[in-house]
Design an enzyme around this catalytic site. Structure first.
Site, mmCIF file in Angstrom:
data_model
loop_
_atom_site.group_PDB
_atom_site.id
_atom_site.type_symbol
_atom_site.label_atom_id
_atom_site.label_comp_id
_atom_site.label_asym_id
_atom_site.label_seq_id
_atom_site.Cartn_x
_atom_site.Cartn_y
_atom_site.Cartn_z
ATOM 1 N N GLN A 101 -60.843 2.578 -90.548
ATOM 2 C CA GLN A 101 -62.102 3.014 -90.158
ATOM 3 C C GLN A 101 -62.003 4.456 -90.256
ATOM 4 O O GLN A 101 -61.434 5.309 -89.461
ATOM 5 C CB GLN A 101 -62.339 2.638 -88.708
ATOM 6 C CG GLN A 101 -62.288 1.261 -88.217
ATOM 7 C CD GLN A 101 -63.564 0.465 -89.130
ATOM 8 O OE1 GLN A 101 -64.666 0.410 -88.677
ATOM 9 N NE2 GLN A 101 -63.081 -0.449 -90.119
ATOM 10 N N ARG A 136 -66.232 4.300 -84.227
ATOM 11 C CA ARG A 136 -66.180 5.148 -85.495
ATOM 12 C C ARG A 136 -66.602 4.431 -86.508
ATOM 13 O O ARG A 136 -66.735 3.181 -86.709
ATOM 14 C CB ARG A 136 -64.999 6.061 -85.700
ATOM 15 C CG ARG A 136 -63.694 5.088 -86.158
ATOM 16 C CD ARG A 136 -62.632 5.878 -86.375
ATOM 17 N NE ARG A 136 -62.379 6.874 -85.360
ATOM 18 C CZ ARG A 136 -62.323 8.147 -85.364
ATOM 19 N NH1 ARG A 136 -63.011 8.667 -86.376
ATOM 20 N NH2 ARG A 136 -61.921 8.903 -84.518
ATOM 21 N N ALA A 181 -71.476 -0.481 -82.281
ATOM 22 C CA ALA A 181 -70.604 -0.795 -83.483
ATOM 23 C C ALA A 181 -70.323 0.315 -84.415
ATOM 24 O O ALA A 181 -71.208 1.198 -84.434
ATOM 25 C CB ALA A 181 -70.723 -2.176 -83.895
ATOM 26 N N HIS A 182 -69.517 0.250 -85.467
ATOM 27 C CA HIS A 182 -69.304 1.296 -86.671
ATOM 28 C C HIS A 182 -70.571 1.161 -87.299
ATOM 29 O O HIS A 182 -71.251 0.273 -87.528
ATOM 30 C CB HIS A 182 -68.087 0.951 -87.233
ATOM 31 C CG HIS A 182 -67.958 -0.314 -87.965
ATOM 32 N ND1 HIS A 182 -67.111 -0.917 -88.359
ATOM 33 C CD2 HIS A 182 -68.994 -1.427 -88.161
ATOM 34 C CE1 HIS A 182 -67.083 -2.278 -88.916
ATOM 35 N NE2 HIS A 182 -68.141 -2.345 -88.732
ATOM 36 N N ASN A 183 -71.042 2.547 -87.765
ATOM 37 C CA ASN A 183 -71.955 2.819 -88.693
ATOM 38 C C ASN A 183 -73.380 2.941 -88.228
ATOM 39 O O ASN A 183 -74.274 2.695 -88.755
ATOM 40 C CB ASN A 183 -71.928 2.219 -89.877
ATOM 41 C CG ASN A 183 -70.591 2.247 -90.611
ATOM 42 O OD1 ASN A 183 -69.662 1.473 -90.696
ATOM 43 N ND2 ASN A 183 -70.260 3.499 -91.151
#
Length: 339
Positions: A210, A230, A251-253
């Protein structure tokens, strides 16, 4: 003690006090020591009427000062001081901050804190027991870190932030000014990214590094034990004035627009974009890789599986009912899907 004059000054940071000119010197200098409900407040406390359903309590109130709209000012009993505003609830919110108990701390940096030599610590920063501040971290002026906070390398924290105990900030994260992170918040942990092998039961899963960051704007509030991962490649972004309750997973993004509010136990899957001024109720589930436009309200336990392109209120959870009735309703619902 806080005077009514000080209360009015705080309120006027957000909205005008409509009858300020009518208040006497004796009223303005009256001391107030706390906040109470209309039914329980005494002559040294502040109260407010935000819901007309409580109008009967207003007539009997013993509060020292009451925040009301123009419509109800004549119904406030004497000798209670009346403060007239357009939004009593907002005025109460502003006033309440004057009565927060502050703990005096004699040392700005506790001797047990571990701070890297390359870290840059601003003026009047307070760092509590057993904190760990890693290499090349920047912490802005007047920020306060309670016990056991960890800030990993190359992260930047703005001015006037408050981090409660056990907060963890991952490497390379950027946090704006006036951010409040409550106990156990995790910012910038590794997102849940894995590629399946040909047979995951034998070969397992291949971890995806990540490589993105978490970027948090200013005036953001994040509740206890909330996790914001991240980004995998791009960054996870929380914009200015977002408020997030306890036990939320982002969650990511994910990207969240300015002024959005998110209640407890909500889960937002990766690469979803949520617009400005949205209100997300408790235990909402939001699918990944979708877009939700500005000014959307999602009621509690709503499941969002597709993008929402029009502002408005959306719901999908079913209210509780006797189990026997729910079972019959569930059978009929499945039958509708087969038709």
């Amino acid at each position: 003690m806080i005077t009514i004059k000080q209360i009015i000054s705080r309120i006027e940071q957000r909205q005008p006090v409509l009858n300020k000119a009518e208040l006497t010197t004796d009223q303005l200098t009256l001391s107030i020591n706390g906040v109470g409900s209309l039914t329980d407040a005494n002559s040294t406390q502040l109260s407010f009427l935000a819901d007309p359903n409580y109008i009967t309590s207003l007539a009997q109130s013993q509060a020292g000062v009451v925040l009301v709209t123009e419509q109800y000012r004549e119904q406030v009993p004497s000798p209670t001081v009346v403060v007239v505003v357009a939004s009593p609830y907002l005025a109460y919110a502003s006033s309440s901050q004057l009565f927060v108990r502050h703990t005096t701390k004699s040392n700005n940096i506790h001797p047990t804190a571990i701070i890297a030599k390359s870290a840059v610590i601003g003026a009047d920063v307070r760092i509590g027991p057993y904190c760990v501040i890693n290499e090349h971290v920047h912490i802005g002026d007047r920020s306060c870190l309670d016990a056991n906070v960890i800030v990993e390398a190359y992260s930047r924290i703005g001015t006037d932030c408050v981090f409660k105990s056990q907060v963890v900030i991952g490497h390379d994260c950027i946090i704006g000014d006036y951010v409040r992170l409550h106990a156990g918040v995790s910012i910038g942990a590794e997102g849940f990214g894995f590629a399946p092998s040909q047979d995951p039961s034998i070969d397992g899963w291949e971890r995806i590094a990540q490589l993105g960051r978490v970027i948090i704007g200013s005036h953001v509030r994040i509740g206890s034990n909330t996790c914001i991962d991240r980004g995998a490649i791009d960054d996870t972004v929380i914009s200015d004035h977002v408020i997030i309750d306890n036990l939320v997973q982002i969650a990511h993004n994910v990207r969240i627009g300015a002024g959005t509010a998110i209640a407890a136990n909500t889960g937002i899957a990766g690469s979803t974009t949520i617009g400005k001024r949205c209100v997300i109720g408790g235990a909402v589930g939001i699918n990944g890789h979708i877009d939700i436009t500005d000014d959307v309200t999602l009621s509690g336990m709503t499941m969002v599986t597709k993008s929402i392109k029009s502002a408005g209120s959306y719901s999908s959870g079913t209210a509780a009912m006797p189990t026997a009735k729910w079972r019959r309703a569930a059978v009929r619902f499945r039958q509708l899907g087969d038709s």
